[in-house]
Design an enzyme around this catalytic site. Structure first.
Site, PDB file in Angstrom:
ATOM      1  N   GLU A   1       0.845  -1.208   0.000  1.00 30.70           N
ATOM      2  CA  GLU A   1       0.000   0.000   0.000  1.00 30.70           C
ATOM      3  C   GLU A   1       0.875   1.250   0.000  1.00 30.70           C
ATOM      4  OE1 GLU A   1      -1.776   2.802   3.130  1.00 30.70           O
ATOM      5  OE2 GLU A   1      -2.471   0.764   3.571  1.00 30.70           O
ATOM      6  N   HIS A   2       1.913   1.263   0.830  1.00 32.17           N
ATOM      7  CA  HIS A   2       2.856   2.384   0.842  1.00 32.17           C
ATOM      8  C   HIS A   2       3.575   2.514  -0.497  1.00 32.17           C
ATOM      9  CE1 HIS A   2       3.390   3.719   5.205  1.00 32.17           C
ATOM     10  NE2 HIS A   2       2.431   2.808   5.263  1.00 32.17           N
TER      11      HIS A   2
ATOM     12  N   GLU B   1       6.287   2.983  11.981  1.00 32.37           N
ATOM     13  CA  GLU B   1       4.837   3.056  12.183  1.00 32.37           C
ATOM     14  C   GLU B   1       4.376   1.974  13.147  1.00 32.37           C
ATOM     15  OE1 GLU B   1       0.794   2.519   9.484  1.00 32.37           O
ATOM     16  OE2 GLU B   1       2.652   3.154   8.506  1.00 32.37           O
TER      17      GLU B   1
END
Length: 458
Positions: free
Chosen positions: A73-74, A150
């Site tokens: 996704e990143h 994160e």
């Protein structure tokens, strides 16, 4: 009291009228390459929300590569052959729009919200990165560090998040919901760009995707744009999805998490069914009402009894999600009040559950909760973004779009006896996992630094 009756009456009326309005302007199509296109008209503002949903989330990952769905996704923002890194977001911003993405256990989705005349730009860019993504080792090396940071910020440095992660890992022994969406740190540390590339090639294809557009649009025009930009992308042979069921639990499970924190914390999870047949199923709707009886506002049972009256808890809540590709779970959690223990809080929560099992719920409670649940459904549809979210969530869970209307009707039909029955059947020790936070001294704990550029939700 009279104002409450008027509000409840209005909500029932809204629920009765809304299904006709909502169902009348949803159009579903399928491109020749297998991509689904769902368009819902909403002409209240000259805006369009465009979302692309891939039926691939953390539940599809393999051991050793947990977190790869979120990592990709990143990487989807790191450029294609024609659109350099950062240019996607820049073009959407210049067009006056906003964009982002999110990964869940069941799916990964990408969205843009912008003026309706710029919808074509959104589709052009999204279609481009569906099959032209450039995954460079250099960009991957930078982004994997962002994801690891994160994880530290959102999980490892947050005691309650650690407790929830541990709860899920203990509750699911075989099902892939055992793994956290962001992945285990060891897997992230050893992940390679080839892992991300293999995931991209395996799942990012038109025949594993759904385009959802909600807004001031004409369905046929949206379909033409979808055919122009997505229709030329070739489908791929998708991996076979094997059934992944969780074996029956054989007794209560307990886990303790030691982490620096000021207060203890308790989380309890009961295995429960998810919605599979919106018309024939009734238990998921009764469980949704049960969650509302226990939690929902200041007058709900847990808050009223444990926070306000007995003062055993500082906070306490309950939740259940009936829409899921995999199994679901009925969650209760809370923090004990000063001078109270998690054991006392657990006993108090269990006592409230037993009261429902023995005595059931009152008609007044039932009507209040139904009104609240239906109101939440009604209010969500005020937002174009959340209308698209509901559509995408249903589609990736394999449920028909009329589930939204069926759900409202079925919730209205839930009886007090059904709420009592699901409490007796599912809130039992053989389905229960308990996770407890054992707070450790905060001395010497360093303040977490901001993530290095992380921007996408999970």
């Amino acid at each position: 009291m009279q104002r409450k009756k008027i509000l409840i009456g209005w909500l029932w009326l809204a629920a009765a009228i809304l299904p006709f309005q909502a169902g009348a302007n949803v159009n579903e199509y399928k491109l020749a390459n297998g991509m689904k296109v769902i368009v819902k008209e909403d002409h209240r503002a000259p805006v369009a929300v465009s979302q692309v949903w891939y039926q691939a989330g953390s539940m599809d990952e393999l051991n050793g590569t947990t977190g790869v769905a979120h990592v990709l996704e990143h990487m989807m923002f790191k450029g294609t052959k024609d659109v350099p890194a950062g240019e996607f977001s820049k073009q959407i911003a210049v067009a006056g729009g906003r964009e982002n993405a999110f990964t869940s256990r069941d799916h990964t989705a990408y969205f843009q919200q912008l003026q309706k005349s710029r919808l074509e730009l959104s589709m052009k860019l999204e279609a481009d990165r569906m099959h032209n993504l450039v995954l460079s080792p250099r960009e991957f090396a930078k982004e994997i560090r962002v994801v690891m940071e994160e994880r530290r910020l959102r999980t490892e440095d947050k005691p309650q998040a650690l407790v929830y992660e541990t709860l899920m890992a203990a509750a699911y022994e075989a099902h892939p919901y055992h793994h956290p969406i962001i992945g285990w740190m060891n897997d992230l540390e050893n992940m390679s760009v080839d892992d991300a590339r293999n995931w991209y090639r395996r799942w990012y294809a038109p025949n594993n995707a759904t385009l959802v557009v909600v807004g001031d649009v004409e369905p046929k025009e949206v379909l033409k744009l979808a055919q122009r930009y997505f229709g030329k992308i070739r489908p791929v042979a998708l991996p076979q999805r094997k059934p992944q069921s969780e074996p029956a639990q054989r007794g209560i499970r307990r886990v303790t998490v030691k982490a620096p924190a000021k207060l203890p914390y308790l989380a309890m999870g009961y295995h429960a069914p998810a919605l599979r047949d919106p018309v024939k199923d009734w238990e998921p709707y009764a469980l949704e009402v049960l969650a509302g009886v226990l939690d929902g506002n200041a007058s709900a049972r847990l808050n009223q009894a444990l926070v306000r009256q007995q003062q055993i808890a500082n906070s306490v809540g309950a939740g259940y999600d009936l829409i899921s590709r995999g199994p679901s779970m009925f969650i209760l959690d809370g923090a004990p009040a000063e001078g109270k223990t998690v054991a006392e809080l657990e006993a108090a929560i269990r006592q409230q559950i037993e009261k429902i099992k023995q005595d059931g719920v009152t008609e007044e409670e039932l009507q209040r909760v139904k009104a609240q649940v239906i109101a939440a459904q009604v209010y969500q549809r005020d937002s174009m973004f959340y209308q698209a979210m509901l559509i995408g969530e249903l589609e990736t869970a394999g449920l028909p779009q009329n589930t939204l209307e069926t759900r409202l009707a079925k919730l209205k039909d839930v009886s007090a006896a059904q709420v009592q029955e699901v409490a007796r059947k599912y809130l039992v020790d053989d389905r229960l996992t308990v996770a407890v936070l054992d707070p450790q001294p905060l001395d010497g704990v360093k303040q977490a630094k901001p993530a290095l550029g992380g921007r996408h939700a999970n």
